[in-house]
Design a protein around this motif. Structure first.
Motif, mmCIF file in Angstrom:
data_model
loop_
_atom_site.group_PDB
_atom_site.id
_atom_site.type_symbol
_atom_site.label_atom_id
_atom_site.label_comp_id
_atom_site.label_asym_id
_atom_site.label_seq_id
_atom_site.Cartn_x
_atom_site.Cartn_y
_atom_site.Cartn_z
ATOM 1 N N LEU A 132 0.817 -1.207 0.000
ATOM 2 C CA LEU A 132 0.000 0.000 0.000
ATOM 3 C C LEU A 132 0.857 1.266 0.000
ATOM 4 N N SER A 133 1.859 1.312 0.865
ATOM 5 C CA SER A 133 2.701 2.514 0.945
ATOM 6 C C SER A 133 3.533 2.691 -0.320
ATOM 7 N N SER A 134 3.970 1.587 -0.926
ATOM 8 C CA SER A 134 4.744 1.677 -2.168
ATOM 9 C C SER A 134 3.883 2.248 -3.281
ATOM 10 N N LEU A 135 2.667 1.733 -3.401
ATOM 11 C CA LEU A 135 1.789 2.207 -4.461
ATOM 12 C C LEU A 135 1.387 3.666 -4.229
ATOM 13 N N ALA A 136 1.196 4.035 -2.962
ATOM 14 C CA ALA A 136 0.873 5.430 -2.655
ATOM 15 C C ALA A 136 2.013 6.349 -3.102
ATOM 16 N N ALA A 137 3.247 5.899 -2.905
ATOM 17 C CA ALA A 137 4.407 6.687 -3.336
ATOM 18 C C ALA A 137 4.456 6.788 -4.862
ATOM 19 N N PHE A 138 4.152 5.682 -5.538
ATOM 20 C CA PHE A 138 4.155 5.698 -6.998
ATOM 21 C C PHE A 138 3.105 6.683 -7.525
ATOM 22 N N GLU A 139 1.952 6.706 -6.867
ATOM 23 C CA GLU A 139 0.878 7.597 -7.300
ATOM 24 C C GLU A 139 1.261 9.067 -7.117
ATOM 25 N N LYS A 140 2.201 9.330 -6.233
ATOM 26 C CA LYS A 140 2.679 10.698 -6.023
ATOM 27 C C LYS A 140 3.859 11.027 -6.932
ATOM 28 N N GLY A 141 4.188 10.105 -7.819
ATOM 29 C CA GLY A 141 5.261 10.358 -8.785
ATOM 30 C C GLY A 141 6.622 9.844 -8.384
ATOM 31 N N ARG A 142 6.707 9.215 -7.206
ATOM 32 C CA ARG A 142 8.002 8.693 -6.758
ATOM 33 C C ARG A 142 8.169 7.268 -7.309
ATOM 34 N N LEU A 143 8.418 7.203 -8.595
ATOM 35 C CA LEU A 143 8.492 5.920 -9.303
ATOM 36 C C LEU A 143 9.920 5.399 -9.367
ATOM 37 N N PRO A 144 10.095 4.078 -9.402
ATOM 38 C CA PRO A 144 11.454 3.529 -9.479
ATOM 39 C C PRO A 144 12.097 3.832 -10.824
ATOM 40 N N SER A 145 13.382 4.078 -10.797
ATOM 41 C CA SER A 145 14.132 4.368 -12.025
ATOM 42 C C SER A 145 15.522 3.765 -11.899
ATOM 43 N N PHE A 146 15.698 2.618 -12.542
ATOM 44 C CA PHE A 146 16.972 1.911 -12.467
ATOM 45 C C PHE A 146 17.420 1.527 -13.880
ATOM 46 N N THR A 147 18.715 1.378 -14.052
ATOM 47 C CA THR A 147 19.273 0.956 -15.336
ATOM 48 C C THR A 147 19.309 -0.566 -15.406
ATOM 49 N N ASP A 148 19.545 -1.076 -16.611
ATOM 50 C CA ASP A 148 19.678 -2.527 -16.782
ATOM 51 C C ASP A 148 20.874 -3.052 -15.989
ATOM 52 N N VAL A 154 0.652 -1.182 -17.800
ATOM 53 C CA VAL A 154 -0.665 -0.565 -17.944
ATOM 54 C C VAL A 154 -0.743 0.746 -17.178
ATOM 55 N N LYS A 155 -0.300 0.735 -15.915
ATOM 56 C CA LYS A 155 -0.500 1.900 -15.037
ATOM 57 C C LYS A 155 0.619 2.929 -15.156
ATOM 58 N N TYR A 156 1.845 2.468 -15.327
ATOM 59 C CA TYR A 156 2.990 3.391 -15.390
ATOM 60 C C TYR A 156 3.859 3.016 -16.599
ATOM 61 N N PRO A 157 3.365 3.264 -17.804
ATOM 62 C CA PRO A 157 4.057 2.782 -19.015
ATOM 63 C C PRO A 157 5.456 3.357 -19.225
ATOM 64 N N ASN A 158 5.782 4.445 -18.562
ATOM 65 C CA ASN A 158 7.113 5.040 -18.742
ATOM 66 C C ASN A 158 8.186 4.401 -17.861
ATOM 67 N N VAL A 159 7.772 3.505 -16.964
ATOM 68 C CA VAL A 159 8.733 2.818 -16.088
ATOM 69 C C VAL A 159 9.151 1.515 -16.751
ATOM 70 N N SER A 160 10.426 1.279 -16.842
ATOM 71 C CA SER A 160 10.929 0.080 -17.516
ATOM 72 C C SER A 160 10.708 -1.173 -16.678
ATOM 73 N N ALA A 161 10.679 -2.304 -17.357
ATOM 74 C CA ALA A 161 10.544 -3.584 -16.668
ATOM 75 C C ALA A 161 11.708 -3.794 -15.699
ATOM 76 N N GLY A 162 12.909 -3.370 -16.124
ATOM 77 C CA GLY A 162 14.076 -3.520 -15.270
ATOM 78 C C GLY A 162 13.970 -2.707 -13.992
ATOM 79 N N SER A 163 13.320 -1.547 -14.074
ATOM 80 C CA SER A 163 13.158 -0.728 -12.875
ATOM 81 C C SER A 163 12.249 -1.418 -11.863
ATOM 82 N N TRP A 164 11.147 -1.981 -12.363
ATOM 83 C CA TRP A 164 10.253 -2.701 -11.445
ATOM 84 C C TRP A 164 10.971 -3.896 -10.822
#
Length: 330
Positions: free
Chosen positions: A234-250, A303-313
């Motif tokens: 819940l807290s992770s998704l709440a952060a994502f909804e506020k724009g704090r999305l994961p961003s990592f390289t391969d 679906v929900k955050y198309p700009n986030v790469s699979a590697g970041s998730w």
């Protein structure tokens, strides 16, 4: 969103009330003095009301779980449960709190003690609970309400109180989830439904297979582990909804994945591995469920955050999983 209630903590710290009596005034004597007290006839539901209380829930009514608290109804419901209690949050226990706290009835510590004596519990719990009530009678109400979970000492009651607390927390989680997803499209909600299913399977595997259940407090630990995972989601998704999305390289994912595999391999090859009831096979089974959960995040993210790469998730959830496994190497 409403803030989540904190988990029960420090349930095994013995209260100061355990020394309330000298050898001549043990808790059994206090029960003996209170046994002849009569419960007020006017507080009991009449014969016309009793049938309507057949399926009542005094716990929900008293604590306001999923509804506004209604102490009068809680009292009536608890009276209808007397002698038929299936949990410590029914009947005598609820009435004990009604009279101790003066909620739904006039405050009466004598009646609260009488009812406390009818609540099944470990001797130390009985002594602490009745001593607590005696202290309140002598000194007056405290700043917080008296509660059946205040004076517990046994692992079994710790589990029951944790389950009770989790029931309250679950209402808050449901409200938070509703607020968080209310504006989502149907496609996003459908995608999240699939993620939830995978999350539930992993959470059950984690709490069932990777929590030591050798002690009497095992139920509490299992519930707490599951609740922690739900709250983290819940807290992770709440952060994502506020724009704090994961961003990592391969490259960062490759490093995180390598670290996870190294920790996992170390556990599986450790000939001296010993963690109570937790087994290597249990960890292996949980790891399989976690991999499905991680991949479910990739699918949902498309679906929900198309700009986030699979590697970041994958990196984000791999780092969390690694920390879980590292605990077994401590």
């Amino acid at each position: 969103m409403k803030a989540l209630r904190p988990h029960l903590t420090a349930l095994f710290f013995l209260p100061p009330f355990l020394a309330f009596a000298n050898p001549q005034t043990a808790w059994e004597d206090a029960c003996g003095h209170a046994k002849n007290l009569e419960l007020p006839a006017q507080d009991r539901p009449d014969t016309k009301t009793l049938p309507m209380l057949k399926d009542c829930d005094s716990e929900a009514l008293y604590y306001g779980i999923g509804q506004a608290a209604d102490y009068q109804q809680a009292k009536a419901c608890a009276y209808s449960e007397l002698g038929k209690e299936e949990s410590p949050f029914q009947g005598a226990s609820i009435l004990m709190m009604v009279y101790a706290n003066g909620k739904g009835a006039n405050r009466d510590y004598g009646l609260a003690i009488k009812l406390a004596c009818a609540v099944d519990g470990a001797p130390a719990e009985n002594e602490g609970r009745i001593g607590h009530l005696q202290q309140l009678r002598q000194q007056g109400p405290g700043t917080t309400d008296f509660d059946i979970c205040d004076d517990i000492t046994s692992g079994m009651m710790m589990g029951l109180c944790t389950a009770h607390n989790d029931r309250i927390e679950q209402v808050a989680r449901t409200e938070n989830w509703a607020a968080l997803t209310r504006a989502w499209s149907q496609e996003e909600k459908n995608a999240f439904s699939l993620l939830e299913k995978s999350a539930r399977q992993f959470f059950q595997a984690r709490s069932g297979n990777e929590i030591d259940q050798s002690g009497t407090a095992r139920t509490a630990f299992v519930i707490a582990a599951d609740a922690s995972l739900q709250d983290d989601l819940l807290s992770s998704l709440a952060a994502f909804e506020k724009g704090r999305l994961p961003s990592f390289t391969d490259q960062q994912f490759a490093a995180a994945d390598a670290k996870l595999n190294a920790v996992y391999k170390k556990i599986q090859t450790d000939k001296g591995f010993s963690w109570g009831t937790v087994s290597k096979d249990g960890i292996k089974s949980t790891q399989r469920q976690w991999l499905k959960y991680r991949d479910a995040w990739v699918s949902f993210g498309k679906v929900k955050y198309p700009n986030v790469s699979a590697g970041s998730w994958k990196t984000f959830w791999t780092e969390k999983r690694t920390k879980m496994l590292e605990d077994f190497l401590q």
